[in-house]
Design an enzyme around this catalytic site. Structure first.
Site, PDB file in Angstrom:
ATOM      1  CE  LYS A   1      38.077 -50.754  42.886  1.00 33.79           C
ATOM      2  NZ  LYS A   1      37.685 -50.153  44.154  1.00 33.79           N
ATOM      3  CG  ASN A   2      33.941 -54.741  37.806  1.00 43.06           C
ATOM      4  OD1 ASN A   2      34.614 -54.014  37.090  1.00 43.06           O
ATOM      5  ND2 ASN A   2      34.424 -55.788  38.407  1.00 43.06           N
ATOM      6  CB  CYS A   3      28.336 -51.488  40.432  1.00 42.48           C
ATOM      7  SG  CYS A   3      26.571 -51.194  40.360  1.00 42.48           S
ATOM      8  CE  LYS A   4      28.907 -49.545  32.168  1.00 33.65           C
ATOM      9  NZ  LYS A   4      28.343 -49.705  30.838  1.00 33.65           N
TER      10      LYS A   4
END
Lengths: 414, 137
Positions: B51-54
């Site tokens: 998560k939170n990785c584009k």
């Protein structure tokens, strides 16, 4: 004034091809000198102290208001509100409507809006329970006036629309939208963040009710911007941001307060003093050069780049005006902003590799997620030119891009 | 020198020879392009997504019957996939004791670390934490 426009932008004096001007343009040296001088000699708070230095500072600040008025073709200086940027302006403005919106009202925005001209209206709609209508763009990321007009009716209170998409660079036609909005007594707010560095703005000709842009996209410093509003509207509008410097009589407890006259009632707190001075110096600079000449040159650079980009295999250029709902109908004007994807290659990889070759571009969702969802893309690479970019830079960029694409596809490279 | 330190040193030495930023990225791209490792579509899912990785990063970390770590990775980004494969090669097949004594320092020695955004750096840290966590379990 010498012929080399780049010499007026000190940040360009480094080994870098800067193609991310839609995010932030280079700051002109006139703004830097003015701010440096201001901080060293004249930076005293305004509208507060009576001492001579405060008065001088105030005069300089108000002189910029008049400069902005003239530059954008507004009628009165009090129609110019200083902000900290476009996002601040739109958040402030939307909060002014908090007490006015009824559940039967609607707000019209569009899919091409930047997050900063989408979220504040979405929030206003959620808080006041009025309807949010979103005009759709087509599968190429282009928005027709008809799509917006169809959303407007007698219950439309606000139409918030971008003057130029930060993804496609298309000069958004809005004349008919404004006409229809006014027939329905709706306010039109134009986000001119991208427009401001690619054309001369005239709010009277446009007949918009509000308009905003940020200094840093207009060759000025970060931290300031303007919100224009028609005087008769600002006079009856409720305040949004509240705090020091905008209240006339502050009564105890829950008693109603009275506020200063426009524009001050919309400028709570200490304004971005030096940054406004920087904006004023930027306007002076723009007025001193042949801006039309540089805009024409910029357009030619854009055409050159576009001609090269469309030749690259599997490159999907967003907002290609020869496709989609505009084909054959309208000759759309475009600024040199080009966003694209390439099949099988992430914009992240490409952007990182370009940065190792000293080329700065933007990658990702460009704060334009609704538009990307519509065109079924998850991330893009954007190249945005400005008046100081050169044909040589474009040549190096395209050559490097082709080389890197070969590498990412696993082809052998020299 | 234990296996972890040997493998990490090998990677650090390899990157040290690639002085240029572009060369380091190019090395990671080569690793990705020549690797046959690819997660099936069904495994490229929310559960395995960092998560939170584009950029999409998927990782599956399992502890095998013999107590060693098995790591499978994938990404849409060739550069990040290359980096994940390097990390995988350092940790793959190590046991709980080896991982307990390990100290991941690779990112301090690679130029590419400077160009990763804070969110992506956080994603790498998250992966290392997960490896440590699963090996302890």
């Amino acid at each position: 004034m010498n012929n080399n426009i780049r010499s007026y932008f000190p940040i360009l004096n480094q080994d870098l091809i800067y193609f991310d001007n839609s995010a932030t343009a280079a700051t002109c040296s006139a703004a830097l000198k003015a701010m440096d001088h201001y901080y060293k000699t004249d930076c005293f708070n305004i509208h507060r102290g009576v001492y001579r230095q405060a008065q001088k500072s105030e005069k300089e600040f108000e002189d910029v208001r008049e400069k902005v008025r003239k530059y954008i073709g507004a009628t009165y200086a009090e129609e110019i509100i200083f902000t900290f940027g476009t996002t601040d302006a739109i958040n402030n403005l939307s909060s002014c409507f908090l007490l006015d919106m009824k559940e039967s009202d609607n707000i019209v925005i569009t899919e091409i809006e930047h997050s900063s001209n989408y979220l504040p209206w979405k929030k206003l709609s959620m808080v006041t329970k009025c309807e949010l209508r979103i005009a759709q763009c087509d599968e190429n990321g282009l928005l027709s006036e008809e799509a917006v007009i169809q959303c407007i009716d007698k219950n439309t209170k606000i139409v918030a629309i971008s003057g130029m998409s930060n993804v496609t660079g298309v000069f958004q036609p809005i004349n008919e939208v404004i006409k229809m909005a006014h027939e329905n007594k709706s306010y039109v707010i134009v986000d001119a963040s991208q427009l401001c560095s690619h054309t001369k703005i005239n709010v009277k000709e446009m007949d918009c009710d509000f308009l905003c842009f940020s200094s840093h996209k207009f060759f000025g410093p970060t931290g300031s911007g303007i919100l224009y509003g028609k005087r008769e509207i600002l006079n009856k509008l409720n305040v949004g941001k509240v705090g020091g410097g905008m209240v006339d009589i502050l009564n105890n407890g829950m008693e109603k307060d009275s506020f200063d006259a426009i524009p001050y009632k919309f400028e709570a707190g200490t304004p971005p003093l030096a940054e406004v001075i920087g904006l004023g110096a930027t306007i002076d600079f723009i007025n001193s050069i042949d801006f039309d000449f540089y805009l024409k040159k910029e357009k030619e650079m854009g055409q050159l780049l576009e001609n090269k980009l469309v030749q690259i295999p599997k490159l999907n250029l967003i907002g290609n005006t020869s496709l989609g709902s505009y084909k054959g109908k309208v000759n759309l004007k475009k600024a040199p902003i080009f966003s694209f994807s390439i099949e099988g290659i992430t914009s992240y990889d490409l952007g990182l590799l370009l940065s190792t070759k000293k080329i700065a571009v933007r990658t990702g969702n460009l704060c334009a997620q609704p538009l990307l969802k519509r065109i079924k893309e998850s991330d893009l690479l954007r190249v945005s030119l400005s008046i100081y970019n050169t044909e040589e830079e474009i040549g190096v960029f395209v050559e490097t891009l082709n080389y890197l694409l070969s590498r990412l596809k696993g082809e052998k490279c020299e | 020198m234990n296996r972890f330190d040997q493998r990490q040193k090998y990677c650090i030495d390899t990157f040290a020879k690639l002085d240029d930023e572009y060369d380091q990225f190019d090395y990671l791209i080569s690793i990705s392009l020549t690797s046959e490792i690819k997660l099936d579509k069904t495994l490229r899912n929310e559960k395995n997504l960092i998560k939170n990785c584009k950029s999409n990063l998927w990782i599956i970390i399992k502890k095998e019957m013999d107590g060693t770590i098995n790591i499978r990775v994938d990404s849409d980004s060739l550069i990040l996939k290359g980096l994940l494969l390097v990390i995988k090669n350092i940790y793959q097949g190590l046991n709980k004791e080896e991982i307990k004594k390990s100290s991941f320092k690779l990112m301090e020695y690679v130029k590419v670390g400077d160009l990763l955004s804070n969110k992506r750096k956080d994603s790498i840290e998250e992966i290392i934490s997960k490896i440590n966590e699963i090996s302890k379990s």
